[in-house]
Design a protein around this motif. Sequence first.
Motif, PDB file in Angstrom:
ATOM      1  N   MET A  90       0.637  -1.173  -0.059  1.00 49.96           N
ATOM      2  CA  MET A  90       0.027   0.094  -0.058  1.00 49.96           C
ATOM      3  C   MET A  90       1.034   1.271  -0.051  1.00 49.96           C
ATOM      4  O   MET A  90       0.741   2.263  -0.618  1.00 49.96           O
ATOM      5  CB  MET A  90      -0.902  -0.004   1.144  1.00 49.96           C
ATOM      6  CG  MET A  90      -2.004  -0.959   1.134  1.00 49.96           C
ATOM      7  SD  MET A  90      -3.228  -0.787   0.013  1.00 49.96           S
ATOM      8  CE  MET A  90      -4.180   0.565   0.597  1.00 49.96           C
ATOM      9  N   GLY A  91       1.982   1.103   0.719  1.00 55.19           N
ATOM     10  CA  GLY A  91       2.764   2.300   0.858  1.00 55.19           C
ATOM     11  C   GLY A  91       3.457   2.537  -0.524  1.00 55.19           C
ATOM     12  O   GLY A  91       3.706   3.843  -1.078  1.00 55.19           O
ATOM     13  N   ASN A  92       3.878   1.434  -1.273  1.00 53.45           N
ATOM     14  CA  ASN A  92       4.371   1.650  -2.613  1.00 53.45           C
ATOM     15  C   ASN A  92       3.459   2.336  -3.821  1.00 53.45           C
ATOM     16  O   ASN A  92       3.640   3.073  -4.476  1.00 53.45           O
ATOM     17  CB  ASN A  92       4.913   0.224  -3.232  1.00 53.45           C
ATOM     18  CG  ASN A  92       6.403   0.081  -2.482  1.00 53.45           C
ATOM     19  OD1 ASN A  92       7.046   0.932  -1.818  1.00 53.45           O
ATOM     20  ND2 ASN A  92       6.497  -1.281  -2.163  1.00 53.45           N
ATOM     21  N   LEU A  93       2.016   1.810  -3.380  1.00 50.00           N
ATOM     22  CA  LEU A  93       1.081   2.249  -4.187  1.00 50.00           C
ATOM     23  C   LEU A  93       0.836   3.884  -4.258  1.00 50.00           C
ATOM     24  O   LEU A  93       0.776   4.662  -5.199  1.00 50.00           O
ATOM     25  CB  LEU A  93      -0.282   1.533  -4.131  1.00 50.00           C
ATOM     26  CG  LEU A  93      -1.475   1.852  -4.891  1.00 50.00           C
ATOM     27  CD1 LEU A  93      -1.021   1.289  -6.521  1.00 50.00           C
ATOM     28  CD2 LEU A  93      -2.614   0.941  -4.282  1.00 50.00           C
TER      29      LEU A  93
ATOM     30  N   ALA B 260      -7.977   7.584   1.032  1.00 50.85           N
ATOM     31  CA  ALA B 260      -8.461   6.047   1.404  1.00 50.85           C
ATOM     32  C   ALA B 260      -9.856   6.208   1.820  1.00 50.85           C
ATOM     33  O   ALA B 260     -10.141   7.143   2.575  1.00 50.85           O
ATOM     34  CB  ALA B 260      -7.639   5.522   2.592  1.00 50.85           C
ATOM     35  N   GLU B 261     -10.601   5.368   1.222  1.00 49.79           N
ATOM     36  CA  GLU B 261     -12.121   5.339   1.516  1.00 49.79           C
ATOM     37  C   GLU B 261     -12.320   4.259   2.449  1.00 49.79           C
ATOM     38  O   GLU B 261     -11.799   3.242   2.359  1.00 49.79           O
ATOM     39  CB  GLU B 261     -12.854   5.107   0.052  1.00 49.79           C
ATOM     40  CG  GLU B 261     -12.982   6.244  -0.681  1.00 49.79           C
ATOM     41  CD  GLU B 261     -14.027   6.020  -1.871  1.00 49.79           C
ATOM     42  OE1 GLU B 261     -15.198   6.707  -1.583  1.00 49.79           O
ATOM     43  OE2 GLU B 261     -13.776   5.292  -2.607  1.00 49.79           O
TER      44      GLU B 261
ATOM     45  N   LEU C 233      -2.201   4.034   7.317  1.00 46.26           N
ATOM     46  CA  LEU C 233      -2.204   4.982   6.268  1.00 46.26           C
ATOM     47  C   LEU C 233      -1.368   6.204   6.574  1.00 46.26           C
ATOM     48  O   LEU C 233      -0.822   6.686   5.557  1.00 46.26           O
ATOM     49  CB  LEU C 233      -3.748   5.426   5.975  1.00 46.26           C
ATOM     50  CG  LEU C 233      -4.374   4.376   5.350  1.00 46.26           C
ATOM     51  CD1 LEU C 233      -5.919   4.488   5.414  1.00 46.26           C
ATOM     52  CD2 LEU C 233      -4.167   3.902   3.780  1.00 46.26           C
ATOM     53  N   GLN C 234      -1.573   6.752   7.681  1.00 45.34           N
ATOM     54  CA  GLN C 234      -0.723   8.031   7.901  1.00 45.34           C
ATOM     55  C   GLN C 234       0.698   7.703   7.847  1.00 45.34           C
ATOM     56  O   GLN C 234       1.505   8.288   7.256  1.00 45.34           O
ATOM     57  CB  GLN C 234      -1.161   8.119   9.419  1.00 45.34           C
ATOM     58  CG  GLN C 234      -0.126   9.182  10.258  1.00 45.34           C
ATOM     59  CD  GLN C 234      -0.530  10.451  10.013  1.00 45.34           C
ATOM     60  OE1 GLN C 234      -0.955  11.237   8.882  1.00 45.34           O
ATOM     61  NE2 GLN C 234      -1.042  11.443  11.084  1.00 45.34           N
TER      62      GLN C 234
ATOM     63  N   ILE D 277      -8.336  10.861   4.478  1.00 45.66           N
ATOM     64  CA  ILE D 277      -8.979   9.878   4.850  1.00 45.66           C
ATOM     65  C   ILE D 277     -10.391   9.965   4.831  1.00 45.66           C
ATOM     66  O   ILE D 277     -10.847  11.071   5.360  1.00 45.66           O
ATOM     67  CB  ILE D 277      -8.664   9.184   6.207  1.00 45.66           C
ATOM     68  CG1 ILE D 277      -7.367   8.251   5.917  1.00 45.66           C
ATOM     69  CG2 ILE D 277      -9.751   8.120   6.463  1.00 45.66           C
ATOM     70  CD1 ILE D 277      -6.896   7.638   7.293  1.00 45.66           C
ATOM     71  N   GLN D 278     -11.208   8.959   4.180  1.00 45.28           N
ATOM     72  CA  GLN D 278     -12.836   9.267   4.166  1.00 45.28           C
ATOM     73  C   GLN D 278     -13.343   8.091   4.660  1.00 45.28           C
ATOM     74  O   GLN D 278     -13.382   7.004   4.316  1.00 45.28           O
ATOM     75  CB  GLN D 278     -13.273   9.459   2.925  1.00 45.28           C
ATOM     76  CG  GLN D 278     -14.826   9.583   2.662  1.00 45.28           C
ATOM     77  CD  GLN D 278     -15.208  10.053   1.146  1.00 45.28           C
ATOM     78  OE1 GLN D 278     -14.371  10.077   0.516  1.00 45.28           O
ATOM     79  NE2 GLN D 278     -16.638   9.620   1.024  1.00 45.28           N
TER      80      GLN D 278
END
Length: 280
Positions: free
Chosen positions: A215-218, A231-232, A243-244, A251-252
């Motif tokens: 996810m970090g790479n994305l 990010a939903e 995510l942070q 973020i939602q």
Amino acid sequence: RAKENTKKDYFYYNIKLIEKIEERKRIKKILEKALNNNGFELKYQPQIDLDNGQAEYLEALIRLKEYDISPGKFIPIAENSGLIIEIGRWVTKRVIGKISTDLAKGKAPKKIAINFSVHQLEDHNYIKFLKETLQENNVAPELIEIEITESILIKKEEEAVKFLKQLKDLGIKLALDDFGTGYSSLNYLNYIPLDKVKLDKSLNDKFLEAKASAMGNLIKLFHSFNLPVVAEGIEDKEQYQRLQEKGCDYIQGYLFSRPQKWEKIKEITTINFIEKINEE
Ligand code: C2E
Ligand code: MG
Ligand code: MG
Ligand code: MG
């Protein structure tokens, strides 16, 4: 016996099909009625900027006032019946009208995102309509973001690219919604003038724990195209923390706020959502 079973299965299959068709007809009538009788409303869900805890963007999400039928169910029916064109215009007009009234009252306007269905490409005068609605209400186009999905590029690529460029020329912001649910060729990053990418809930749920580094790479990949990432569907604090760490921008999700009525918007603009969840 086998033959009998097949016959029976066929019978039930038909019943199910008829039920489905009846259900769609029923919902289509409800949508027609809602268009004529002010039966829709919008809820607004904040996207929290992880740099400062503020809701800089709000996504407008449509609801039927008097029915407990979700947009996930009625939007496809609106799309297949063509009603989405009128519904899409209603949403656009409503959002711009709301911003305009708040501007007049001197309140800080928030940027608002509107969902746009691939079927709305059939609305050939949409751009003209949008431009006129913005002008009539004295609203800057930069305050509006339009969310599209990859399906718009798969189904009607040439038409879509032209449409999206016209939107951008108008000054509208453009977000790619539901990333991770389609085919994700990534090729379009070269020619679609996007301003933002939204990672779908399913992707976050699948990878955030097990494959956090992926996810970090994305996120890094999108950053290398100068695209902020939202990010939903974030419901818990651990997901938020991951995510942070991975450099996600917004973020939602229910963790911070469910979609709210417009009356709550003023309050939403004063909340530091990160402080709020850290206090809880
Ligand atoms: P979307 O554009 O991806 O919107 C995000 C959906 O995720 C919304 O569902 C929102 O309520 C939901 N959501 C947000 N945070 C969370 C969370 O933490 N957990 C869970 N479980 N869900 C969360 P909603 O409002 O039911 O809308 C579903 C879809 O219907 C939207 O997905 C969008 O594709 C479509 N839609 C909604 N409003 C409109 C509209 O005005 N026009 C068009 N064309 N489509 C719309
Ligand atoms: Mg959306
Ligand atoms: Mg989405
Ligand atoms: Mg940032």
